[in-house]
Design an enzyme around this catalytic site. Structure first.
Site, short mmCIF file in Angstrom:
data_model
loop_
_atom_site.label_atom_id
_atom_site.label_comp_id
_atom_site.label_asym_id
_atom_site.label_seq_id
_atom_site.Cartn_x
_atom_site.Cartn_y
_atom_site.Cartn_z
N LYS A 230 -13.62 19.23 8.58
CA LYS A 230 -14.58 19.30 9.44
C LYS A 230 -14.85 20.63 9.92
O LYS A 230 -13.80 21.33 10.60
CB LYS A 230 -14.00 18.30 10.61
N GLU B 274 -5.98 -3.01 -1.93
CA GLU B 274 -6.20 -4.05 -0.88
C GLU B 274 -7.42 -4.78 -1.92
O GLU B 274 -7.91 -5.77 -1.21
CB GLU B 274 -6.81 -3.58 0.30
N THR C 231 0.71 -1.14 -0.04
CA THR C 231 0.15 -0.10 0.03
C THR C 231 0.94 1.30 -0.18
O THR C 231 2.11 1.27 0.24
CB THR C 231 -0.74 0.02 1.20
N TRP D 152 -19.01 18.26 7.98
CA TRP D 152 -18.16 17.89 6.61
C TRP D 152 -18.19 18.73 5.66
O TRP D 152 -19.51 18.89 5.29
CB TRP D 152 -18.26 16.41 6.45
P1 AMP Z 1 -4.18 2.85 -3.82
O1 AMP Z 1 -4.36 1.65 -2.97
O2 AMP Z 1 -2.96 3.53 -3.93
O3 AMP Z 1 -4.82 2.26 -5.25
O4 AMP Z 1 -5.44 3.73 -3.34
C1 AMP Z 1 -6.77 3.64 -2.91
C2 AMP Z 1 -7.69 4.96 -2.71
O5 AMP Z 1 -7.51 5.64 -3.98
C3 AMP Z 1 -8.91 4.65 -2.41
O6 AMP Z 1 -9.02 4.35 -1.00
C4 AMP Z 1 -9.45 6.16 -2.77
O7 AMP Z 1 -9.08 6.97 -1.53
C5 AMP Z 1 -8.58 6.61 -4.00
N1 AMP Z 1 -9.50 6.26 -5.04
C6 AMP Z 1 -9.02 5.43 -6.07
N2 AMP Z 1 -9.96 5.50 -6.99
C7 AMP Z 1 -10.80 6.67 -6.82
C8 AMP Z 1 -11.84 7.15 -7.58
N3 AMP Z 1 -12.03 6.88 -8.87
N4 AMP Z 1 -12.20 8.30 -6.70
C9 AMP Z 1 -11.89 8.89 -5.84
N5 AMP Z 1 -10.75 8.31 -5.14
C10 AMP Z 1 -10.29 7.18 -5.65
#
Ligand code: AMP
Length: 549
Positions: free
Chosen positions: A439, A331, A186, A444
């Site tokens: 916040k 994940e 991650t 929010w």
């Molecule tokens: P990663 O594990 O680096 O791919 O990051 C995942 C995170 O990216 C998610 O929990 C979201 O916060 C953000 N994310 C992924 N796709 C989107 C999307 N289409 N719109 C908004 N946030 C997104």
């Protein structure tokens, strides 16, 4: 009573075997780090993957041992995807955009045994390899004539020599489908990065689901350009899905600027591409500044962060390229939801359809989701109530590598850390990352909404919205924006642009123009850095304007 059907484990090697037998002539085209364009077929790829599997075994990788890659999108990386996982080892895709210390920490934590790398990453490998206790070999992913010289890496091996030394007489082993296949860490914006260990079963199931028409909608008639890196959650599974459906693959190598991407799209007849919004920003700017268009591209999959509606309109209205907005996480392998309109929604007005498309979409089969309030109780699907998004399914993490962070699940659900609404039709919309939420006076403010408005301004190249501490309201929103080249936009003009588009008290208190916004290793805005940089920022007195005095 059991069913009377064959038992066949779901293995990654079967994707390759299928592609070789049923789509053997389909092409894989790669722009190489060496500078030229390489072209071959799935049949060629499968044969080389078998030779590579033998080479990897000869290097002494242990059963389930980790084989790391530090590479751009290209055919040799694709061969490793299949050779390593298919032979029972674990492919660990390292993200070269991380700091060397963090990369070394991750490689050590994963206990990587072999490191394959693109020659451009030699200095990085020289910095981290000596720090990896269990590393048995480093392999430069090139041919003999391009081999770099390195005194720091005396036993450096050459990829093409390893492949040439083997023949392709190799049977992919059959084993339990729950065997680990690949590993991604991650991004670790809070604490150390954590390893997500995919299995053959989770990967193959994810591949089926992601290829479906209301998902990424892939077929043998497509030419797919994964701009999303193969080190970012397995390029969203596209190297597997292309094999499953027999799509032509086009790999961009390291050239991700607008001009290079546009040339590749046009020359190779790309029909569908996939990437994060920041990459498309460069492509769109290039196309619009040079009066270009897209002759073959019909769809683009946008995810990783929210796709600004202005970008969606540019693709759809000006270039006739349909945007497929998708949400996922490391994940989740990564696909969770995809925004495909339902049949009944196609007759809606353009503005209603646009509003739906701004959402991250519906759960693909295999992923179940819900939103919960602070007390953990499920919230209504009315498009208004927002709470933490929870998911479960067979390609969602159950535990991090090494048990880091304890049990990540809450009652069998994975808490995503995203804040979302779900409407009555099942369309989920991310309003924030829980740690990025603003916040203000106990309520929010959705930073993504404010960013989308700022980015819809024709003179804004990119914008981010962060919380700044406020003596009365705890936090208030600040817009940090980069102007387009030659733009003269002022702070007041951009603030006025919010009028009538949101509740008055959501209006940002201030705008700061900067030359660049910090982006993380996967192209997402680093909000924590921005928050840090602007935590002392003195907001002007805006009580009268946001109307909550
Ligand atoms: P990663 O594990 O680096 O791919 O990051 C995942 C995170 O990216 C998610 O929990 C979201 O916060 C953000 N994310 C992924 N796709 C989107 C999307 N289409 N719109 C908004 N946030 C997104």
């Amino acid at each position: 009573m059991n069913g009377l059907m064959m038992q066949q484990p779901l293995l990654i090697s079967s994707l390759l075997t299928h592609a070789e037998r049923h789509h053997g002539e389909q092409q894989i085209v790669s722009r190489r780090v060496e500078g030229d364009v390489h072209r071959y077929t799935f049949r060629d790829m499968a044969a080389r993957a078998r030779r590579l599997a033998k080479a990897v075994a000869r290097l002494g990788v242990s059963d389930g041992g980790r084989v790391a890659t530090l590479a751009w999108n290209g055919y040799r990386h694709m061969e490793l995807y299949y050779a390593v996982s298919g032979s029972g080892a674990v492919l660990h895709t390292l993200n070269p955009r991380l700091h060397a210390d963090q990369m070394a920490w991750i490689a050590q934590h994963a206990r990587d045994e072999i490191l394959f790398f693109d020659i451009g990453f030699l200095p990085l490998v020289e910095a981290i390899a000596p720090r990896l206790a269990g590393l048995k070999a480093c392999v430069a992913m090139t041919a003999r004539e391009h081999m770099p010289q390195s005194t720091a890496l005396p036993g450096l091996l050459c990829f093409e020599e390893l492949v040439e030394a083997e023949d392709d007489a190799y049977e992919w082993p059959v084993f339990d489908e729950n065997t680990a296949s690949s590993l991604c860490y991650t991004s670790g914006t809070t604490g150390n990065p954590k390893g997500v260990l995919y299995s053959h079963r989770s990967t193959v199931l994810h591949t089926y689901a992601s290829a479906l028409p209301d998902s990424l909608n892939l077929s043998s008639r497509d030419t797919v350009l994964p701009v999303v890196p193969m080190f970012h959650v397995n390029a969203w599974g596209l190297p597997y899905a292309a094999s499953m459906v027999g799509a032509k693959l086009v790999f961009p190598g390291p050239a991700l600027d607008g001009a290079s991407l546009h040339e590749l799209i046009e020359r190779q007849g790309v029909t569908v591409s996939a990437g994060v919004p920041t990459v498309w920003q460069g492509l769109l700017a290039h196309v619009e500044n040079h009066g270009l268009n897209f002759a073959s591209m019909r769809r683009t999959i946008i995810g990783g962060s929210a796709c600004p509606p202005a970008m969606m309109r540019a693709f759809q209205d000006r270039h006739d390229v349909q945007v497929i907005h998708a949400w996922g996480m490391t994940e989740l392998s990564p696909v969770g939801t995809v925004c495909a309109l339902k049949g009944s929604q196609r007759a809606l007005t353009a503005s209603r359809r646009n509003a739906i498309q701004a959402k991250q979409g519906r759960a693909v089969f295999g992923v179940d989701m819900k939103i919960v309030g602070d007390d953990g109780a499920e919230l209504r699907w009315d498009g208004q109530a927002s709470g933490e998004l929870m998911v479960r399914g067979p390609w969602i993490v159950a535990q991090y590598l090494g048990g880091e962070g304890g049990d990540p699940l809450a009652d069998g659900w994975f808490p995503t850390g995203d804040v979302a609404t779900i409407d009555a039709d099942g369309f989920m919309q991310i309003t924030d990352r829980s740690k990025d939420v603003i916040k203000s006076g106990g309520e929010w403010i959705g930073s993504i909404d404010l960013e989308n408005i700022a980015m819809a301004h024709p003179q804004v190249a990119i914008a981010a919205c962060v919380a700044v501490p406020h003596p009365r309201w705890d936090e208030r929103p600040l817009i940090v924006a980069v102007r387009k080249p030659g733009a003269t936009l002022t702070r007041e003009e951009l603030l006025r642009f919010f009028d009538g588009k949101i509740a008055r008290w959501w209006t940002p208190d201030d705008v700061v123009f900067v030359d660049a916004i910090p982006l993380g290793a996967t192209g997402k805005v680093l909000k924590n850095k921005l928050r840090d940089a602007f935590k002392e920022h003195r907001l002007p007195d805006t009580e009268a304007r946001h109307g909550r005095a």
